[in-house]
Design a protein around this motif. Structure first.
Motif, mmCIF file in Angstrom:
data_model
loop_
_atom_site.group_PDB
_atom_site.id
_atom_site.type_symbol
_atom_site.label_atom_id
_atom_site.label_comp_id
_atom_site.label_asym_id
_atom_site.label_seq_id
_atom_site.Cartn_x
_atom_site.Cartn_y
_atom_site.Cartn_z
ATOM 1 N N GLY A 58 -77.033 46.896 -19.311
ATOM 2 C CA GLY A 58 -76.785 47.943 -20.305
ATOM 3 C C GLY A 58 -76.532 49.291 -19.668
ATOM 4 N N SER A 59 -77.238 49.588 -18.587
ATOM 5 C CA SER A 59 -77.017 50.854 -17.889
ATOM 6 C C SER A 59 -75.636 50.893 -17.270
ATOM 7 N N PHE A 60 -75.229 49.775 -16.699
ATOM 8 C CA PHE A 60 -73.913 49.747 -16.072
ATOM 9 C C PHE A 60 -72.817 49.896 -17.113
ATOM 10 N N VAL A 61 -72.853 49.055 -18.123
ATOM 11 C CA VAL A 61 -71.782 49.064 -19.119
ATOM 12 C C VAL A 61 -71.869 50.294 -20.016
ATOM 13 N N GLY A 62 -73.012 50.466 -20.684
ATOM 14 C CA GLY A 62 -73.149 51.568 -21.628
ATOM 15 C C GLY A 62 -73.134 52.922 -20.963
ATOM 16 N N GLY A 63 -73.895 53.069 -19.883
ATOM 17 C CA GLY A 63 -73.959 54.363 -19.198
ATOM 18 C C GLY A 63 -72.648 54.755 -18.574
ATOM 19 N N LEU A 64 -71.986 53.806 -17.949
ATOM 20 C CA LEU A 64 -70.704 54.101 -17.319
ATOM 21 C C LEU A 64 -69.655 54.465 -18.355
ATOM 22 N N LEU A 65 -69.560 53.679 -19.412
ATOM 23 C CA LEU A 65 -68.538 53.951 -20.428
ATOM 24 C C LEU A 65 -68.773 55.273 -21.144
ATOM 25 N N VAL A 66 -70.015 55.527 -21.546
ATOM 26 C CA VAL A 66 -70.298 56.768 -22.266
ATOM 27 C C VAL A 66 -70.110 57.977 -21.355
ATOM 28 N N SER A 67 -70.522 57.871 -20.099
ATOM 29 C CA SER A 67 -70.332 58.988 -19.172
ATOM 30 C C SER A 67 -68.848 59.277 -18.945
ATOM 31 N N LEU A 68 -68.065 58.217 -18.807
ATOM 32 C CA LEU A 68 -66.636 58.424 -18.588
ATOM 33 C C LEU A 68 -65.948 58.968 -19.830
ATOM 34 N N PHE A 69 -66.320 58.465 -21.020
ATOM 35 C CA PHE A 69 -65.721 58.975 -22.258
ATOM 36 C C PHE A 69 -66.138 60.411 -22.544
#
Length: 89
Positions: free
Chosen positions: A40-51
């Motif tokens: 969840g940190s990889f997928v959610g954190g990465l996507l939200v940080s990039l967006f």
């Protein structure tokens, strides 16, 4: 040290996600907490940080995305586990 920190952060986020999703259960499944937290940190954190435009730095948007991703992974696992248990019975 960064990898150890990421694993520990994933464990904490996964444990928090389990407490949010599985309110009726008393304990924490640490293997699920590790998998849900890191995934969840990889997928959610990465996507939200990039967006959000934060890049790969540690920002509140990434932390919120990590928790959201871990909640999604934990909820999906709980659904899958209950589905499998009901089909066996």
């Amino acid at each position: 040290m960064l990898i150890i920190g990421m694993i520990l952060f994933g464990l904490l986020v996964g444990a928090a996600a389990q407490l949010i999703v599985d309110k009726s259960k008393g304990g924490i499944d640490w293997s699920l907490a590790c998998a849900a937290g890191i995934g969840g940190s990889f997928v959610g954190g990465l996507l939200v940080s990039l967006f959000a435009g934060d890049g790969l730095a540690l920002r509140p948007s990434g932390i919120i995305g990590s928790l959201a991703g871990a909640i999604i992974v934990t909820a999906a696992w709980s659904w899958w586990k209950s589905r499998a248990a009901s089909s066996v019975s």
